[in-house]
Design a protein around this motif. Structure first.
Motif, PDB file in Angstrom:
ATOM      1  N   LYS A 398      -5.364   7.563  -0.341  1.00  0.00           N
ATOM      2  CA  LYS A 398      -3.990   7.121  -0.179  1.00  0.00           C
ATOM      3  C   LYS A 398      -3.682   6.914   1.304  1.00  0.00           C
ATOM      4  N   GLN A 399      -4.155   7.908   2.070  1.00  0.00           N
ATOM      5  CA  GLN A 399      -3.975   7.843   3.518  1.00  0.00           C
ATOM      6  C   GLN A 399      -4.637   6.586   4.069  1.00  0.00           C
ATOM      7  N   LEU A 400      -5.866   6.387   3.570  1.00  0.00           N
ATOM      8  CA  LEU A 400      -6.651   5.231   4.008  1.00  0.00           C
ATOM      9  C   LEU A 400      -5.919   3.956   3.632  1.00  0.00           C
ATOM     10  N   PHE A 401      -5.428   3.957   2.376  1.00  0.00           N
ATOM     11  CA  PHE A 401      -4.708   2.799   1.857  1.00  0.00           C
ATOM     12  C   PHE A 401      -3.481   2.521   2.712  1.00  0.00           C
ATOM     13  N   SER A 402      -2.794   3.632   3.059  1.00  0.00           N
ATOM     14  CA  SER A 402      -1.550   3.459   3.806  1.00  0.00           C
ATOM     15  C   SER A 402      -1.796   3.014   5.234  1.00  0.00           C
ATOM     16  N   THR A 403      -2.824   3.596   5.851  1.00  0.00           N
ATOM     17  CA  THR A 403      -2.934   3.415   7.294  1.00  0.00           C
ATOM     18  C   THR A 403      -3.977   2.389   7.711  1.00  0.00           C
ATOM     19  N   VAL A 404      -4.718   1.867   6.732  1.00  0.00           N
ATOM     20  CA  VAL A 404      -5.739   0.887   7.095  1.00  0.00           C
ATOM     21  C   VAL A 404      -5.085  -0.286   7.835  1.00  0.00           C
ATOM     22  N   PRO A 405      -5.671  -0.745   8.924  1.00  0.00           N
ATOM     23  CA  PRO A 405      -4.969  -1.742   9.754  1.00  0.00           C
ATOM     24  C   PRO A 405      -5.069  -3.159   9.198  1.00  0.00           C
ATOM     25  N   CYS A 406      -4.821  -3.290   7.914  1.00  0.00           N
ATOM     26  CA  CYS A 406      -4.683  -4.625   7.345  1.00  0.00           C
ATOM     27  C   CYS A 406      -3.678  -4.492   6.210  1.00  0.00           C
ATOM     28  N   TYR A 407      -3.193  -5.604   5.715  1.00  0.00           N
ATOM     29  CA  TYR A 407      -2.194  -5.540   4.650  1.00  0.00           C
ATOM     30  C   TYR A 407      -2.887  -5.280   3.337  1.00  0.00           C
ATOM     31  N   LEU A 408      -2.442  -4.236   2.616  1.00  0.00           N
ATOM     32  CA  LEU A 408      -2.997  -3.960   1.294  1.00  0.00           C
ATOM     33  C   LEU A 408      -1.862  -4.033   0.288  1.00  0.00           C
ATOM     34  N   THR A 409      -2.075  -4.838  -0.740  1.00  0.00           N
ATOM     35  CA  THR A 409      -1.092  -4.871  -1.826  1.00  0.00           C
ATOM     36  C   THR A 409      -1.850  -4.827  -3.139  1.00  0.00           C
ATOM     37  N   VAL A 411      -1.455  -6.075  -7.071  1.00  0.00           N
ATOM     38  CA  VAL A 411      -0.668  -7.058  -7.810  1.00  0.00           C
ATOM     39  C   VAL A 411      -1.077  -6.990  -9.278  1.00  0.00           C
ATOM     40  N   ASP A 412      -0.108  -7.051 -10.184  1.00  0.00           N
ATOM     41  CA  ASP A 412      -0.463  -7.022 -11.607  1.00  0.00           C
ATOM     42  C   ASP A 412      -0.677  -8.442 -12.134  1.00  0.00           C
ATOM     43  N   ARG A 413      -0.920  -8.519 -13.464  1.00  0.00           N
ATOM     44  CA  ARG A 413      -1.272  -9.820 -14.050  1.00  0.00           C
ATOM     45  C   ARG A 413      -0.161 -10.866 -13.911  1.00  0.00           C
ATOM     46  N   ASP A 414       1.073 -10.386 -13.775  1.00  0.00           N
ATOM     47  CA  ASP A 414       2.185 -11.336 -13.646  1.00  0.00           C
ATOM     48  C   ASP A 414       2.496 -11.629 -12.182  1.00  0.00           C
ATOM     49  N   PHE A 415       1.565 -11.257 -11.316  1.00  0.00           N
ATOM     50  CA  PHE A 415       1.701 -11.483  -9.866  1.00  0.00           C
ATOM     51  C   PHE A 415       2.842 -10.682  -9.258  1.00  0.00           C
ATOM     52  N   ASN A 416       3.220  -9.587  -9.943  1.00  0.00           N
ATOM     53  CA  ASN A 416       4.233  -8.709  -9.362  1.00  0.00           C
ATOM     54  C   ASN A 416       3.530  -7.711  -8.444  1.00  0.00           C
ATOM     55  N   ILE A 417       4.136  -7.449  -7.302  1.00  0.00           N
ATOM     56  CA  ILE A 417       3.543  -6.480  -6.382  1.00  0.00           C
ATOM     57  C   ILE A 417       3.831  -5.080  -6.913  1.00  0.00           C
ATOM     58  N   VAL A 418       2.770  -4.305  -7.100  1.00  0.00           N
ATOM     59  CA  VAL A 418       2.905  -2.969  -7.672  1.00  0.00           C
ATOM     60  C   VAL A 418       3.022  -1.940  -6.546  1.00  0.00           C
ATOM     61  N   THR A 419       2.211  -2.117  -5.527  1.00  0.00           N
ATOM     62  CA  THR A 419       2.293  -1.184  -4.407  1.00  0.00           C
ATOM     63  C   THR A 419       1.824  -1.884  -3.133  1.00  0.00           C
ATOM     64  N   THR A 420       2.282  -1.353  -2.009  1.00  0.00           N
ATOM     65  CA  THR A 420       1.894  -1.943  -0.727  1.00  0.00           C
ATOM     66  C   THR A 420       1.589  -0.816   0.247  1.00  0.00           C
ATOM     67  N   ASN A 421       0.851  -1.121   1.297  1.00  0.00           N
ATOM     68  CA  ASN A 421       0.588  -0.058   2.277  1.00  0.00           C
ATOM     69  C   ASN A 421       1.619  -0.107   3.406  1.00  0.00           C
ATOM     70  N   ASP A 422       1.501   0.859   4.302  1.00  0.00           N
ATOM     71  CA  ASP A 422       2.527   1.022   5.337  1.00  0.00           C
ATOM     72  C   ASP A 422       2.668  -0.215   6.214  1.00  0.00           C
ATOM     73  N   LEU A 423       1.518  -0.771   6.602  1.00  0.00           N
ATOM     74  CA  LEU A 423       1.542  -1.898   7.528  1.00  0.00           C
ATOM     75  C   LEU A 423       2.267  -3.087   6.900  1.00  0.00           C
ATOM     76  N   PHE A 424       1.955  -3.305   5.610  1.00  0.00           N
ATOM     77  CA  PHE A 424       2.590  -4.417   4.914  1.00  0.00           C
ATOM     78  C   PHE A 424       4.097  -4.209   4.879  1.00  0.00           C
ATOM     79  N   GLU A 425       4.491  -2.959   4.538  1.00  0.00           N
ATOM     80  CA  GLU A 425       5.917  -2.682   4.435  1.00  0.00           C
ATOM     81  C   GLU A 425       6.600  -2.829   5.790  1.00  0.00           C
ATOM     82  N   ARG A 426       5.876  -2.433   6.843  1.00  0.00           N
ATOM     83  CA  ARG A 426       6.460  -2.532   8.171  1.00  0.00           C
ATOM     84  C   ARG A 426       6.699  -3.992   8.546  1.00  0.00           C
ATOM     85  N   ASP A 427       5.717  -4.862   8.249  1.00  0.00           N
ATOM     86  CA  ASP A 427       5.817  -6.254   8.685  1.00  0.00           C
ATOM     87  C   ASP A 427       6.588  -7.145   7.721  1.00  0.00           C
TER      88      ASP A 427
END
Lengths: 746, 129
Positions: A398-409, A411-427
């Motif tokens: 989770k930490q890795l997911f959150s802090t990895v220096p790239c955008y992580l999202t 997405v489910d089958r309907d292209f809805n974003i299910v979760t995002t990491n910190d960097l993505f949320e910040r930007d």
């Protein structure tokens, strides 16, 4: 003694034989009484009737005798007859009254003048008129009274004896009283007999039924009681066949059948009890049964082996060495709500902490109340350690997911974003629940060639380069997609790992420019080298052949190219070195005049007129005079180059203008020279791009642009082939615009 | 009799260098500063070979070369194309290929600036002896 007698009596009173005999006899007794009473009453009634009929007949006979005697005027005969009749059995008295009710004759001796008892004859007022023959029972009930009126017939009224007037209907009344004593005595006797019969029948039936119960029912009941008692002790085993055809025998047989079934059930229960007991003992977890006081009632072998004999002690002492019940106790909860509860606890075992999973389930009594609680504890230390490890890993991921220096999202089958990491949320801000294409690109439809869709289809990793829009800016992104599977191996979502490569793209662009720059520079150097090489050869050839003209030509070529190298190196340094601008308040008009003065002669030599067009209201500005001087000089020099070597008969003009456009200082350098084709315009500000062949270094406009940008301004060009070119410089003239740049420079 | 070579280049220094070089090796030279002048010199002087600069004002080397090849009187004159553009510098502008596509006879040789003296002389020797 007395007490036991009362007990015996009570027992007797409640015994079946007593109840049966008493109630059967009582019923019979009552039936006979009712029947006899009814029968005696009807018999009495009919006897009385019979007597009445007979007395009526007798009164008629007496009346006839009286009448005959009267007719014959033999009063004594009448009296004799009446007396004779009156003396017969059953006759009490015979009275003869006149029509006034006065007694004239009675079989009883008359002492006084007696009147008829009118109270007994309600219609005596009608004594003279009522001609009916009638009777009644005397008040004391001991006699029947027959009243027979003596009617005044024609023969009477007309006879001469003591003729009565014919208006009199009745001459007198004959009253005959018959005794009922005999009849009553008979009836009373009958009654007595009936009661005696009924009582004796009651006694007989009671005795018979009581004895029947005692001899036929009680032994069987006792037998059943014995069997039941044996069965209760588990000793009863029905053997052989029970004889008899009556209900009791049938009842015993039913009981036997029942006992066989009960035996079977008991055996089954016993077997399952044993099974459960062995399960309880052998099951590889700690089992205890705890009562409401948290005392251990039973414990299985595993528990006893591990914790010793704890039965009778408190569970919290046994498990955890505590002195009081645990907080949040599952056992207490189960006692409270009768439901199964579960908890994870840490027990001390052999001096170490062990994790146990505790489950409590209720044991109900037959009224549905929780009697005890079964506490089942499984040692899950190993599992717990693994779980902790897993949780740690999960946390790390989770930490890795959150802090990895790239955008992580994700997405489910309907292209809805299910979760995002910190960097993505910040930007990009909170985007969970939004469509990915909407969040990334402000688009309202799925992207073409969508890598997420591809990954959902083939489960493979895909890659694409995309341009996302963020705060109105384009961001270059490289996206890798990877599938996320559930336990069944189905792809439930796709992870998008996106790296912002805008900076890389910019560097790529710069690299391309650098490549072009180097190519341009090498071209320039090649030209210079070529010139140098030629010069050296010509010089060498002149020296060898002693031709002075060749030596001079060659030397001039060498000198010229050495100068070019010098210019080039200076230009490169100026263009690439961070020169600190020196800003000061300076009049742009003065500055531009200096530039024009500098190029005036050169322009005139080329047949070009240099015109100054300066507005009067241009104030002194905060500028770097040396920088602007060099920038405008470049433009003027270019303009002269663009105008010279054209048709000689046409004169050309270069106009340098300066004016204020709102808050901007505008400087224009306009020529009517050759103009530029599109490809030249596009490459104008590239380093080492030159249209002057060996004359230019390809750095002039680069330096110009650098200076203008340092002033926070911009430079643009308008040009048409054959008509001329205009360079327009706009610089914010206000101090504030320069301030940040000043700070930057510092 | 010495062979006559026409040197066409807008750079006077280049002209000086090439004429000096060629004369030192026994060739007779005539010169021109641009394409138009080059064509008139060709017609009047009838050189044995033309050294042509590719980029020049008034008429570029390519335009002039095309006219030369189209002229029946001149089309047999061998041409050495002298150019600053090497294929290394400008990968997107392959001049040799570009000229070939024009369905006219290719220049007899290409020499790139800075001019390799020996290569130039060897090429001339091969073409006109």
């Amino acid at each position: 003694m007395f007490k036991s007698a009362i007990q015996w009596f009570n027992k007797f009173m409640h015994s079946l034989s007593f109840k049966l005999s008493f109630y059967a006899g009582l019923l019979m007794f009552l039936a006979i009484i009712v029947f006899s009473y009814h029968s005696i009453s009807s018999q009495e009634h009919s006897l009385i009737n019979k007597m009445i009929q007979e007395s009526l007949k007798d009164s008629e006979v007496i009346k006839a005798a009286i009448w005959n005697g009267m007719m014959t005027k033999e009063r004594d005969v009448i009296r004799q007859i009446v007396k004779a009749i009156g003396q017969q059995e059953g006759f009490k008295e015979i009275n003869i009254y006149d029509n006034k009710g006065e007694l004239h004759y009675s079989t009883k001796p008359i002492t006084t003048k007696t009147m008829m008892d009118l109270s007994a004859e309600p219609s005596m007022n009608d004594l003279r008129n009522d001609v009916r023959l009638r009777h009644r029972i005397s008040r004391d009930g001991h006699s029947i009274v027959v009243v027979n009126p003596l009617i005044n017939t024609v023969s009477c009224s007309t006879s001469g004896c003591h003729a009565s007037p014919d208006v009199e209907k009745i001459l007198g009344i004959l009253e005959v009283k018959l005794g009922l004593e005999n009849l009553n005595a008979e009836v009373s006797k009958n009654r007595k007999q009936t009661i005696i019969f009924a009582v004796s029948l009651f006694l007989m039936i009671s005795t018979a039924s009581g004895l029947g119960v005692v001899f036929f029912v009680n032994p069987k009941i006792r037998q059943l009681q014995d069997k039941a008692a044996k069965m209760a002790r588990g000793e009863y085993n029905p053997r052989g066949r029970n004889g008899g055809t009556d209900e009791m025998a049938e009842l015993i047989r039913s009981f036997d059948r029942m006992s066989i079934q009960i035996n079977q059930r008991t055996n089954e229960l016993d077997a399952s009890r044993k099974l459960y007991k062995s399960l309880f003992e052998e099951v590889p977890c700690y089992l205890t049964v705890v009562d409401r006081d948290f005392k251990i009632v039973r414990a299985n072998r595993a528990f006893t082996n591990e914790f010793g004999d704890q039965v009778g002690k408190n569970c919290f002492t046994g498990y955890k060495n505590r002195t009081e019940p645990c907080e949040n106790c599952s056992v207490a909860k189960t006692f409270e709500d009768g439901a199964v509860h579960q908890s994870e606890e840490i027990w001390r075992l052999h001096g170490r902490d062990c994790y146990v999973m505790v489950k409590t389930s209720p044991i109900f009594d037959n009224r549905g109340k929780v009697l005890e609680v079964l506490e089942m504890a499984v040692d899950v230390t190993l599992l717990k350690r693994l779980q902790l490890k897993l949780e740690r890993k999960q946390f790390e991921f989770k930490q890795l997911f959150s802090t990895v220096p790239c955008y992580l999202t994700v997405v489910d089958r309907d292209f809805n974003i299910v979760t995002t990491n910190d960097l993505f949320e910040r930007d990009f801000g909170e985007r969970i629940g939004r469509k990915c294409f909407e969040a990334y690109k402000n688009s309202d439809h799925k992207c073409d060639n969508c890598p997420v869709e591809k990954t959902f289809i083939d489960g493979a990793t895909h890659y694409s380069e995309e341009i996302w829009r963020r705060n109105g800016e384009e961001t270059y992104i490289v996206v890798y997609t990877a599938p996320i599977h559930n336990d069944e191996g189905e792809i439930v979502s796709v992870m998008e790992m996106s790296t912002n490569i805008t900076e890389v793209k910019r560097l790529q662009g710069e690299l391309a420019i650098l490549g072009e720059t180097i190519a341009g520079m090498s071209h320039t150097i090649k030209n210079i080298l070529s010139g140098l090489q030629g010069g050296v050869y010509v010089l060498d050839s002149g020296l060898k052949t002693s031709r002075e003209d060749k030596v001079r030509d060659g030397w001039a070529m060498v000198k010229k190219n050495v100068e070019k190298i010098s210019d080039l190196v200076k230009g490169i340094l100026y263009a690439s070195k961070e020169r600190t601008p020196e800003y000061k308040i300076y009049s742009p008009i003065q500055l531009l005049s200096e530039v024009c003065d500098l190029y005036e002669v050169k322009a005139r030599n080329e047949g070009i007129s240099l015109t100054r067009n300066f507005a009067q209201d241009v104030p002194p500005c905060f500028i770097d005079p040396a920088g602007i001087h060099s920038a405008v000089s470049n433009l003027v020099s270019n303009a002269i180059h663009a105008c010279k070597d054209l048709d000689e008969d046409q004169s050309h003009t270069i106009t340098v203008s300066c004016f204020m456009n709102s808050a901007n200082l505008v400087i224009e350098v306009k020529d009517d020279g050759a103009g530029m084709p599109e490809n030249v315009r596009d490459n104008l500000f590239k380093k080492f791009y030159s249209t002057k062949g060996s004359q230019g270094t390809g750095l002039g406009l680069v330096i110009t642009r650098k200076v203008i940008h340092e002033h926070g301004g911009n430079i643009r060009v308008e040009s048409e082939l054959g008509l001329g070119t205009t360079f327009i410089i706009e610089i914010p003239a206000k101090f504030e615009h320069i301030q940040p740049r000043l700070q930057e420079a510092c | 009799m010495a062979k006559k070579i026409l040197v066409i280049d807008d750079e006077p220094d280049m002209v000086t260098f090439l004429t000096t070089l060629l004369e030192d090796h026994g060739y007779e030279t005539v010169t021109a500063m641009d394409g138009d002048e080059g064509l008139s010199q060709l017609r009047s002087q009838k050189p044995d070979l033309v050294s042509l600069d590719l980029l020049m004002p008034n008429k570029t080397g390519i335009k002039m070369f095309r006219e030369l090849r189209k002229d029946p009187d001149l089309c047999d004159t061998p041409v050495i194309m002298v150019t600053g553009f090497g294929t290394d510098d400008t990968p997107n502008m392959d001049f040799k290929k570009w000229i070939h596509e024009r369905s006219i006879k290719a220049p007899e040789a290409y020499i790139e600036k800075p001019v390799d003296k020996d290569a130039l002389l060897a090429a001339i020797k091969k073409i006109i002896g």
